[in-house]
Design an enzyme around this catalytic site. Structure first.
Site, PDB file in Angstrom:
ATOM      1  N   GLY A 298       0.807  -1.214   0.000  1.00 28.37           N
ATOM      2  CA  GLY A 298       0.000   0.000   0.000  1.00 28.37           C
ATOM      3  C   GLY A 298       0.836   1.258   0.000  1.00 28.37           C
ATOM      4  CB  SER A 299       0.028   4.617   1.297  1.00 30.01           C
ATOM      5  OG  SER A 299      -1.161   4.722   0.535  1.00 30.01           O
ATOM      6  CB  THR A 300       4.483   1.475   3.371  1.00 27.51           C
ATOM      7  OG1 THR A 300       4.263   0.278   2.622  1.00 27.51           O
ATOM      8  CG2 THR A 300       3.594   1.481   4.614  1.00 27.51           C
ATOM      9  CG  MET A 301       5.280   0.314  -1.973  1.00 29.20           C
ATOM     10  SD  MET A 301       6.986  -0.291  -1.792  1.00 29.20           S
ATOM     11  CE  MET A 301       7.104  -0.370   0.000  1.00 29.20           C
ATOM     12  CD  GLU A 577      -3.778   4.978   6.592  1.00 31.84           C
ATOM     13  OE1 GLU A 577      -3.166   3.939   6.829  1.00 31.84           O
ATOM     14  OE2 GLU A 577      -4.454   5.569   7.448  1.00 31.84           O
TER      15      GLU A 577
END
Length: 578
Positions: A298-301, A577
């Site tokens: 997800g948005s941790t990239m 997110e």
């Protein structure tokens, strides 16, 4: 008075001489036989005697100890006994007639008397295990029973003082003391050492009465000092277990990495198991999910998408991207944000987790630079811990990429990473762009690592990520009092046949303190239930507690800038997110 005839005296004297001569002959015969045995035929008889009393046996090697970085014991070997029987001797001595003793033996070993009798019923067998790894007290009781044909032999059993807290990383051994999982398996040969051999003389009861010689010297196993800090490991396990239970999640993982050295200070999973209780050794419990399981991040990239654009010169500190009217069309598909922010800086893109901003930057940059960034931080490759089942994750390989496919991997869909890989990627970011190898062994000299990003751009992205943890960001619950924190939330829907399900994975990854980054932590909560399933709601609080405690344990001085730190009950969350 009449004298006896002389002939009678001669007869008596003759008999005396005959008896004496016979005794002398017998004596000489015995002396000759003894001389023959001792001098002429000695080797044959010695060989016959040795065949009945001399044995070659292996000496038991001591398995090496596993400790954490501070010397706290995580795995030790304790002396136990194995109970075995000689059915042939039991039959020869009619040992089974002592029914009361056999009944007491069966009760002590928790065996059914009929089953015990069946095991020793074949008089042609010479060795049968009755029970392995019994404690010394029980061994003494069995010895006191003094049952003919029942014996004890020494062996060792692995004991894990930390129990379920460090179980996945440390692993466990089987009943024969060979590693089955974790470090016990990965370093089995190093821990086991080499058994020795010696020649001994035994009596008819099998007791050793003389050590004759050593054929092969025994070499005890080597100790292993892990990079793990048991204080941080305990904290991480407690918090992930508590959150998994509170959210009704399927599982959860936490990984803590020292940015300066690449050492893994903690690696905790829930559910766990107690390696001292073999009844809990089900596969779903003892799998080390932090290294074996991969998730869409997800948005941790998104920080790495922004970093790629900065590295390629496709964006800078003043770049503005407009998300009006809240969606854009890419290759016939719509990419949406949950709020219309209008003109967004790179900091605002990360703070509010804008899919449109990440997709736009990725299309400007191109697919190859973005993939190279992912590979540079360790995605798509094993990180070399040596643990069994370590996953590479999945970085898609295509000859042709559509803009939509590029956009999706820019905000964390269409690829998978493990919790360990995610923590390592943020450690690379926190080190100013230096990729250091991760290690589960204590490192005496920190590796130099390889520079993969410019320090200027890596530091710039870290400063941007501070806004994510501010009161206005999606990760406000990750704030740590007294410390500046940089991190990113992530919430991805779980794929299933034909598309995506309504199940989620909640993530948070970050570093602290920002002024001098020391720790990188990733938190993954798999399939949380209920209305709270965003990374900022369930993963960020775990990050905050683990990071706060870890910094205190390591005596890292605060670098807080006086910003208002909200309580863990307050929330600022965005659906972007994912």
């Amino acid at each position: 008075m009449r004298r006896k005839p002389k002939s009678s005296q001669l007869f008596i004297r003759w008999r005396i001489y005959m008896v004496l001569g016979s005794i002398a002959a017998v004596f000489l015969a015995l002396v000759g036989r003894v001389a023959f045995i001792q001098v002429v035929d000695s080797k044959t008889l010695i060989t016959q005697g040795d065949m009945r009393s001399v044995r070659t046996e292996k000496t038991q090697e001591q398995r090496g100890m596993i400790t954490d970085r501070n010397g706290n014991e995580l795995a030790v070997s304790v002396a136990v006994r194995a109970v075995w029987a000689d059915p042939k001797r039991i039959a020869q001595t009619d040992s089974l007639a002592q029914t009361r003793k056999w009944k007491a033996l069966a009760e002590a070993l928790h065996l059914d008397p009929a089953e015990l009798q069946q095991r020793i019923s074949n008089p042609k067998r010479r060795f049968v295990y009755l029970k392995r790894q019994v404690n010394p007290a029980l061994g003494h009781f069995i010895q006191e029973l003094n049952l003919p044909g029942v014996y004890l032999k020494p062996e060792s059993r692995r004991f894990y003082p930390a129990g379920e807290i460090s179980a996945h990383l440390v692993g466990f051994t089987n009943i024969d003391d060979h590693g089955q999982e974790g470090v016990e398996l990965a370093y089995d040969k190093w821990l086991t050492g080499q058994s020795g051999e010696r020649v001994v003389r035994k009596d008819r009861l099998g007791r050793t009465i003389e050590d004759l010689s050593v054929i092969k010297q025994q070499q005890s196993g080597h100790d292993i000092h892990l990079s793990l800090d048991q204080r941080i490991q305990t904290l991480a396990y407690r918090e992930i277990k508590r959150e998994v239970e509170a959210s009704g999640a399927t599982s959860g993982s936490v990984v803590v990495i020292d940015i300066h050295t690449g050492e893994v200070l903690a690696m905790a999973n829930s559910p766990s198991f107690n390696p001292n209780d073999r009844s809990q050794l089900q596969s779903y419990r003892y799998r080390n999910r932090a290294v074996t399981d991969a998730y869409e991040p997800g948005s941790t990239m998104k920080p790495f998408t922004v970093l790629t654009a900065l590295e390629q010169g496709k964006a800078n500190r003043n770049t503005i991207i407009n998300n009006n009217p809240g969606y854009i069309s890419i290759s016939g598909h719509k990419v949406r944000d949950d709020e219309v922010l209008g003109n967004m800086t790179l900091t605002k893109i990360l703070e509010r987790s804008s899919n449109i901003g990440a997709a736009t930057l990725a299309i400007r940059t191109g697919v190859m630079p973005l993939l190279h960034t992912y590979y540079d931080v360790g995605f798509g490759n094993v990180l070399g811990l040596g643990l069994d089942g370590e996953t590479t994750g999945v970085i898609p390989q295509r000859r042709r990429w559509s803009d939509f496919e590029l956009a999706t991997i820019a905000f964390g869909y269409g690829l998978t990473v493990s919790p360990l890989q995610l923590a390592h990627a943020y450690a690379t970011l926190g080190s100013g762009g230096i990729n250091r190898p991760v290690s589960i062994l204590k490192v005496d000299t920190p590796p130099e690592g390889k520079r993969v990003f410019s320090e200027k751009n890596a530091r710039m992205v870290l400063k941007m990520l501070e806004s994510v943890v501010s009161d206005d960001g999606t990760g406000s619950k990750a704030q740590v009092p007294g410390y500046q924190v940089a991190g990113k939330t992530g919430t991805s829907r779980k794929a299933h046949a034909g598309g995506y399900s309504d199940n989620y994975v909640a993530l948070f990854a970050g570093v602290a303190p920002v002024t001098h980054p020391r720790l990188a932590i990733s938190v993954v909560i798999n399939n949380p239930q209920g209305d709270h399933y965003y990374g900022g709601q369930v993963a960020a609080p775990v990050f905050a507690k683990v990071m706060s405690g870890s910094l205190r344990y390591l005596n890292i001085p605060p670098d807080g800038n006086g910003i208002h730190l909200v309580s863990l009950d307050e929330s600022s969350e965005s659906n972007n997110e994912g």
